[in-house]
Scaffold this active site. Structure first.
Site, short mmCIF file in Angstrom:
data_model
loop_
_atom_site.label_atom_id
_atom_site.label_comp_id
_atom_site.label_asym_id
_atom_site.label_seq_id
_atom_site.Cartn_x
_atom_site.Cartn_y
_atom_site.Cartn_z
N GLU A 84 39.09 7.78 -47.15
CA GLU A 84 37.93 7.83 -48.05
C GLU A 84 37.35 6.43 -48.23
O GLU A 84 38.06 5.44 -48.18
CB GLU A 84 38.35 8.42 -49.39
CG GLU A 84 38.85 9.84 -49.24
CD GLU A 84 38.77 10.62 -50.54
OE1 GLU A 84 37.99 11.59 -50.57
OE2 GLU A 84 39.46 10.26 -51.50
N ALA A 166 33.37 6.93 -60.78
CA ALA A 166 32.52 8.10 -61.02
C ALA A 166 32.70 8.55 -62.46
O ALA A 166 33.83 8.70 -62.93
CB ALA A 166 32.90 9.23 -60.07
N ASP A 235 33.25 17.14 -44.88
CA ASP A 235 34.41 17.54 -45.70
C ASP A 235 34.03 18.44 -46.88
O ASP A 235 34.62 18.35 -47.95
CB ASP A 235 35.09 16.26 -46.20
CG ASP A 235 36.46 16.50 -46.80
OD1 ASP A 235 37.13 17.46 -46.39
OD2 ASP A 235 36.85 15.73 -47.70
N GLU A 240 31.93 23.50 -56.72
CA GLU A 240 32.19 24.00 -58.07
C GLU A 240 30.89 24.19 -58.84
O GLU A 240 29.90 23.53 -58.57
CB GLU A 240 33.08 22.99 -58.83
CG GLU A 240 34.40 22.69 -58.11
CD GLU A 240 35.30 21.71 -58.86
OE1 GLU A 240 35.14 21.52 -60.08
OE2 GLU A 240 36.17 21.11 -58.19
N1 LIG Z 1 33.67 12.94 -61.52
C1 LIG Z 1 34.74 13.72 -61.69
N2 LIG Z 1 35.28 13.93 -62.90
C2 LIG Z 1 36.34 14.72 -63.08
N3 LIG Z 1 36.95 15.39 -62.10
C3 LIG Z 1 36.46 15.22 -60.86
C4 LIG Z 1 35.33 14.40 -60.59
N4 LIG Z 1 35.07 14.45 -59.26
C5 LIG Z 1 36.00 15.26 -58.74
N5 LIG Z 1 36.82 15.74 -59.68
C6 LIG Z 1 37.95 16.67 -59.49
O1 LIG Z 1 38.99 15.97 -58.88
C7 LIG Z 1 39.56 16.73 -57.85
C8 LIG Z 1 39.78 15.87 -56.64
O2 LIG Z 1 38.63 15.13 -56.34
P1 LIG Z 1 38.15 14.89 -54.86
O3 LIG Z 1 37.67 16.18 -54.29
O4 LIG Z 1 37.24 13.72 -54.83
O5 LIG Z 1 39.54 14.49 -54.19
P2 LIG Z 1 40.11 14.83 -52.77
O6 LIG Z 1 41.38 14.08 -52.62
O7 LIG Z 1 39.07 14.61 -51.75
O8 LIG Z 1 40.43 16.34 -52.94
P3 LIG Z 1 40.53 17.35 -51.77
O9 LIG Z 1 41.56 16.81 -50.86
O10 LIG Z 1 40.93 18.62 -52.48
O11 LIG Z 1 39.17 17.39 -51.16
C9 LIG Z 1 38.62 17.89 -57.57
O12 LIG Z 1 39.32 19.06 -57.76
C10 LIG Z 1 37.53 17.78 -58.59
O13 LIG Z 1 37.44 18.97 -59.35
MN LIG Z 2 38.00 15.76 -50.42
#
Ligand SMILES: Nc1ncnc2c1ncn2[C@@H]1O[C@H](COP(=O)(O)OP(=O)(O)OP(=O)(O)O)[C@@H](O)[C@H]1O
Ligand SMILES: [Mn+2]
Length: 353
Positions: A84, A166, A235, A240
């Site tokens: 990322e 964020a 990705d 949601e």
């Molecule tokens: N700004 C935010 N505030 C609160 N929760 C968030 C925010 N952005 C994302 N999330 C939550 O955090 C979780 C993980 O975020 P993100 O998708 O960026 O991580 P990830 O490691 O890429 O997850 P995945 O592997 O499932 O794609 C998500 O389930 C989402 O609901």
């Molecule tokens: Mn992700």
């Protein structure tokens, strides 16, 4: 009331914030400058993410910098093994706003002192993963399922690090979210393909299934495809919505850390929803035409919008060049659809009725 609480209170059924709301800049400024009081790991998710606490219950989701801006997605990595990028999270917020969607939470960059703003505020399992590297830089790796080990540690220089912050979504207590499987989800398997990659008539299946059979949702997926194509994000497995707003509401644009990885490659498969449905929202098409016809190109608007970020320049120039090139590609795809369909109203639509 904090600026973030004010932001939360103004989220509407149609967008996260309104076009002229000054609270957005205030939230960004708070995240970039307010004192950090605690850090912990965000559970769930595959790569390391920290929850940053500020005074008065303000929170941010932190993704750390791993590589310099010029580093591209490694040639032998899949979209699901790509690291990322914090800069992609920042740039995606600006891009979403410039496209007029306003479906992404505000994200700012910030330079941290790892000693005083992470190490001294961490505890438990996270704290145990901090160490000093052979070149005397402070590092940590956290606990997660991808890249959370000594070989993939996040290191400061010597203890300075930048990252993306964020604004946190409202908590579940305030606004429950519903998670949807993206119909054009990829397979997340190195040898398997998804149904949409093999069935050219896939869109007609989707069109019959609620919530895509009426209202705004199918057009929202088209918007999302344009947004992801412009930044090269492959990705998008789930999305949601806020449950209180029912089905006639916008999908949140979350998780853009894998965008902006390949500035010299345009991944057409990301545009599959638009190509297979031959569909685009009228206002989105108008926005793309404005970027194309000028006076301001998307690259210029992005450069200007991101210039005030604390970690500017946010993106490597080739990513900005790619945006203008990809706008042209989307417009050409729409032209091809129009030539094929001979009915403009089928291709360029407002919400389905
Ligand atoms: N700004 C935010 N505030 C609160 N929760 C968030 C925010 N952005 C994302 N999330 C939550 O955090 C979780 C993980 O975020 P993100 O998708 O960026 O991580 P990830 O490691 O890429 O997850 P995945 O592997 O499932 O794609 C998500 O389930 C989402 O609901
Ligand atoms: Mn992700």
């Amino acid at each position: 009331m904090t600026n973030l609480e004010r932001f939360h209170a103004r989220i509407s059924q149609h967008e996260l914030y309104s076009a002229d709301d000054p609270v957005v800049e205030r939230v960004l400024k708070d995240l970039a400058t307010q004192r950090i009081v605690h850090v912990s790991q965000k559970d769930g998710g595959t790569q390391i993410k920290l929850v940053i606490d500020y005074p008065r219950n303000v929170q941010a989701l932190f993704k750390p910098m791993r590589f310099p801006r010029e580093q591209q997605t490694l040639p032998n990595h899949f979209y699901f093994t790509d690291f990322e990028r914090h800069t992609a999270e920042i740039a995606a917020f600006h891009l979403d706003r410039l496209l007029g969607f306003r479906r992404a939470m505000p994200v700012t960059g910030r330079v941290l002192n790892m000693t005083t703003e992470l190490y001294e505020l961490a505890e438990g399992e996270l704290l145990k993963t901090f160490f000093v590297s052979p070149s005397n830089n402070l590092c940590f790796h956290g606990k997660c399922s991808y890249y959370c080990d000594t070989a993939h540690a996040i290191c400061g220089n010597p203890d300075t690090i930048e990252g993306s912050f964020a604004a946190f979504l409202p908590t579940k207590e305030v606004a429950v979210r519903k998670v949807w499987r993206h119909p054009w989800r990829r397979s997340y398997h190195k040898r398997r393909k998804a149904q949409w990659e093999q069935d050219s008539d896939y869109c007609s299946l989707v069109r019959d299934i609620p919530p895509y059979d009426q209202g705004r949702r199918l057009l929202d997926l088209m918007d999302m495809a344009v947004f992801d194509f412009l930044m090269g994000n492959m990705d998008r497995h789930h999305y949601e919505t806020f449950r209180v707003f029912g089905n006639d509401t916008f999908p949140l644009h979350l998780d853009h850390g894998r965008g902006f990885g390949r500035p010299f490659h345009d991944e057409l498969s990301i545009l599959a929803p638009v190509l297979q449905c031959c569909l685009i929202r009228q206002s989105t098409l108008a926005t793309l035409l404005r970027f194309h016809n000028g006076p301001r190109r998307l690259s210029d608007l992005m450069r200007e919008s991101m210039a005030v970020d604390p970690v500017a320049p946010v993106l490597w120039e080739p990513h900005l060049t790619a945006l203008d090139r990809r706008v042209k590609i989307v417009l050409q795809a729409v032209r091809d659809c129009l030539a094929k369909e001979d009915n403009v109203d089928a291709v360029v639509q407002n919400d389905l009725t």
